[in-house]
Design a protein around this motif. Structure first.
Motif, PDB file in Angstrom:
ATOM      1  N   ALA A   1      57.447 -12.896   4.190  1.00  0.00           N
ATOM      2  CA  ALA A   1      56.729 -14.171   4.171  1.00  0.00           C
ATOM      3  C   ALA A   1      57.325 -15.051   3.078  1.00  0.00           C
ATOM      4  O   ALA A   1      57.697 -14.548   2.006  1.00  0.00           O
ATOM      5  CB  ALA A   1      55.240 -13.951   3.891  1.00  0.00           C
ATOM      6  N   GLU A   2      57.398 -16.341   3.357  1.00  0.00           N
ATOM      7  CA  GLU A   2      57.839 -17.292   2.330  1.00  0.00           C
ATOM      8  C   GLU A   2      56.613 -17.670   1.503  1.00  0.00           C
ATOM      9  O   GLU A   2      55.753 -18.419   1.937  1.00  0.00           O
ATOM     10  CB  GLU A   2      58.481 -18.525   2.959  1.00  0.00           C
ATOM     11  N   VAL A   3      56.544 -17.101   0.319  1.00  0.00           N
ATOM     12  CA  VAL A   3      55.371 -17.255  -0.543  1.00  0.00           C
ATOM     13  C   VAL A   3      55.465 -18.516  -1.397  1.00  0.00           C
ATOM     14  O   VAL A   3      54.487 -19.240  -1.585  1.00  0.00           O
ATOM     15  CB  VAL A   3      55.205 -16.000  -1.422  1.00  0.00           C
ATOM     16  N   ARG A   4      56.650 -18.773  -1.916  1.00  0.00           N
ATOM     17  CA  ARG A   4      56.931 -19.992  -2.664  1.00  0.00           C
ATOM     18  C   ARG A   4      58.117 -20.682  -1.988  1.00  0.00           C
ATOM     19  O   ARG A   4      58.875 -20.028  -1.277  1.00  0.00           O
ATOM     20  CB  ARG A   4      57.272 -19.659  -4.127  1.00  0.00           C
ATOM     21  N   PRO A   5      58.305 -21.971  -2.175  1.00  0.00           N
ATOM     22  CA  PRO A   5      59.437 -22.636  -1.513  1.00  0.00           C
ATOM     23  C   PRO A   5      60.761 -21.915  -1.816  1.00  0.00           C
ATOM     24  O   PRO A   5      61.164 -21.789  -2.975  1.00  0.00           O
ATOM     25  CB  PRO A   5      59.411 -24.050  -2.109  1.00  0.00           C
TER      26      PRO A   5
ATOM     27  N   ASP B   1      54.330 -20.686   3.733  1.00  0.00           N
ATOM     28  CA  ASP B   1      54.508 -20.616   5.186  1.00  0.00           C
ATOM     29  C   ASP B   1      53.528 -19.598   5.749  1.00  0.00           C
ATOM     30  O   ASP B   1      53.448 -18.466   5.242  1.00  0.00           O
ATOM     31  CB  ASP B   1      55.944 -20.201   5.498  1.00  0.00           C
ATOM     32  N   PRO B   2      52.763 -19.941   6.791  1.00  0.00           N
ATOM     33  CA  PRO B   2      51.750 -19.014   7.314  1.00  0.00           C
ATOM     34  C   PRO B   2      52.308 -17.950   8.242  1.00  0.00           C
ATOM     35  O   PRO B   2      51.577 -17.025   8.620  1.00  0.00           O
ATOM     36  CB  PRO B   2      50.811 -19.941   8.087  1.00  0.00           C
TER      37      PRO B   2
ATOM     38  N   VAL C   1      54.593 -11.797  -7.246  1.00  0.00           N
ATOM     39  CA  VAL C   1      55.562 -12.817  -7.671  1.00  0.00           C
ATOM     40  C   VAL C   1      56.834 -12.225  -8.267  1.00  0.00           C
ATOM     41  O   VAL C   1      57.948 -12.671  -7.939  1.00  0.00           O
ATOM     42  CB  VAL C   1      54.889 -13.806  -8.642  1.00  0.00           C
ATOM     43  N   PRO C   2      56.766 -11.216  -9.149  1.00  0.00           N
ATOM     44  CA  PRO C   2      58.015 -10.679  -9.709  1.00  0.00           C
ATOM     45  C   PRO C   2      58.955 -10.079  -8.665  1.00  0.00           C
ATOM     46  O   PRO C   2      60.146  -9.905  -8.939  1.00  0.00           O
ATOM     47  CB  PRO C   2      57.531  -9.593 -10.684  1.00  0.00           C
ATOM     48  N   SER C   3      58.427  -9.748  -7.469  1.00  0.00           N
ATOM     49  CA  SER C   3      59.251  -9.115  -6.434  1.00  0.00           C
ATOM     50  C   SER C   3      59.807 -10.120  -5.432  1.00  0.00           C
ATOM     51  O   SER C   3      60.468  -9.715  -4.471  1.00  0.00           O
ATOM     52  CB  SER C   3      58.417  -8.070  -5.677  1.00  0.00           C
ATOM     53  N   LEU C   4      59.563 -11.394  -5.625  1.00  0.00           N
ATOM     54  CA  LEU C   4      60.022 -12.387  -4.662  1.00  0.00           C
ATOM     55  C   LEU C   4      61.549 -12.452  -4.637  1.00  0.00           C
ATOM     56  O   LEU C   4      62.221 -12.284  -5.652  1.00  0.00           O
ATOM     57  CB  LEU C   4      59.443 -13.763  -4.982  1.00  0.00           C
ATOM     58  N   MET C   5      62.078 -12.713  -3.449  1.00  0.00           N
ATOM     59  CA  MET C   5      63.516 -12.749  -3.216  1.00  0.00           C
ATOM     60  C   MET C   5      63.910 -14.138  -2.725  1.00  0.00           C
ATOM     61  O   MET C   5      63.160 -14.769  -1.956  1.00  0.00           O
ATOM     62  CB  MET C   5      63.866 -11.688  -2.158  1.00  0.00           C
TER      63      MET C   5
ATOM     64  N   LEU D   1      58.691 -12.720   0.076  1.00  0.00           N
ATOM     65  CA  LEU D   1      58.251 -11.358  -0.229  1.00  0.00           C
ATOM     66  C   LEU D   1      58.622 -10.492   0.962  1.00  0.00           C
ATOM     67  O   LEU D   1      58.261 -10.794   2.101  1.00  0.00           O
ATOM     68  CB  LEU D   1      56.744 -11.327  -0.460  1.00  0.00           C
ATOM     69  N   LEU D   2      59.361  -9.415   0.705  1.00  0.00           N
ATOM     70  CA  LEU D   2      59.875  -8.536   1.753  1.00  0.00           C
ATOM     71  C   LEU D   2      59.254  -7.155   1.628  1.00  0.00           C
ATOM     72  O   LEU D   2      59.147  -6.613   0.529  1.00  0.00           O
ATOM     73  CB  LEU D   2      61.401  -8.430   1.642  1.00  0.00           C
TER      74      LEU D   2
END
Length: 288
Positions: free
Chosen positions: A205-209, A184-185, A253-257, A213-214
């Motif tokens: 931002a929504e990095v992966r579906p 998502d941009p 990536v490891p920090s994605l929520m 990342l916060l």
């Protein structure tokens, strides 16, 4: 008219000339890496010897002084988040007490991502520009546009708020989306302001579906005003931090929520607002 807090000449010591400043802006100069004890002429009243011993050793990323007198006007410090009740948090409170006693506003930015001499210099330059603009604006004019709301040409050619600290990060997010690197941009965010305490900004931002990342930034700015509301400034800083993280997606990536978890935290923050009796101000939310 904005205020940077009173400068108590009897306690603040001018920074002597001779060392080239790292910042020259709007009638001010900035000096990097100064200890608080260097700026104060002895232990101020109301500060214990223990407080002075601890706070005096604290290093400030940038001290901004009046160019004509060398007297400190405010200081900037970037720190990593620390737990409440920790020794680091206690040191911060002692530093705040000394700064308040001598009339030196301290802008503290707490972020796990932001920091370093260059970011401190850029941030100080931004608030100086914002304050100079506000000082030249008639608050009774009614139609004056705030510094943060000035519209112009952005780096990608579009029109938008040119004094948004996160403008470059937003452009880079669009470029990353076009390149297929993120889902998502749009960089979304919120900010809150604790009455009598720090402001807190979130950006994500929504990095992966379904995976986001916060970044969170806390801004303490007691005794300082530059015409940009502290909560909004904290949110813009969180967007800057998010932009830094988006440049290294492999490391992020490891920090994605999970998006659901993020929305749960946003709702919890809103509910927390409602549980306070005047101790909390919820200024802005853009979570759509």
């Amino acid at each position: 008219m904005t205020s940077t807090g009173s400068v108590t000449a009897s306690w603040l010591r001018p920074v002597p000339p001779g060392v080239a400043p790292s910042l020259v802006r709007a009638g001010h100069v900035g000096h990097a890496g100064r200890r608080l004890g260097e700026l104060v002429q002895g232990r101020p009243p109301g500060v214990t010897g223990s407080q002075w011993s601890t706070a005096g050793r604290e290093s400030l990323d940038l001290v901004v002084c009046a160019a004509d007198t060398g007297l400190p006007r405010f200081a900037v410090r970037f720190t990593a988040p620390v737990p409440d009740g920790s020794s680091a948090r206690r040191s911060e409170r002692l530093t705040d007490a000394v700064c308040a006693a001598v009339g030196l506003p301290l802008l503290r930015v707490e972020s796990p991502t932001l920091g370093g001499a260059e970011q401190a210099r850029r941030f100080a330059g931004y608030v100086l520009d914002a304050r100079a603009y506000a000082d030249g604006t008639d608050p009774d004019g009614g139609d004056a546009v705030g510094f943060r709301d000035i519209i112009g040409r952005l780096p990608d050619g579009r029109r938008g708020p040119v004094n948004d600290l996160g403008a470059l990060a937003r452009v880079e997010a669009v470029e990353a989306y076009v390149a297929g690197r993120i889902t998502d941009p749009i960089l979304r965010g919120l900010h809150v302001r604790w009455t009598g305490g720090p402001a807190e900004g979130w950006a994500w931002a929504e990095v992966r579906p379904g995976r986001c990342l916060l970044e969170r930034v806390r801004l303490t700015s007691r005794g300082f005003s530059c015409g940009v509301e502290p909560g909004r400034l904290a949110e813009d800083l969180a967007v800057v931090a998010l932009g830094e993280r988006l440049r290294d997606l492999d490391g992020a990536v490891p920090s994605l929520m999970d998006r659901d978890e993020l929305l749960r935290r946003v709702r919890a923050l809103a509910a927390r607002r409602d549980s306070f009796d005047g101790g909390f101000a919820f200024d802005h939310l853009c979570a759509d």
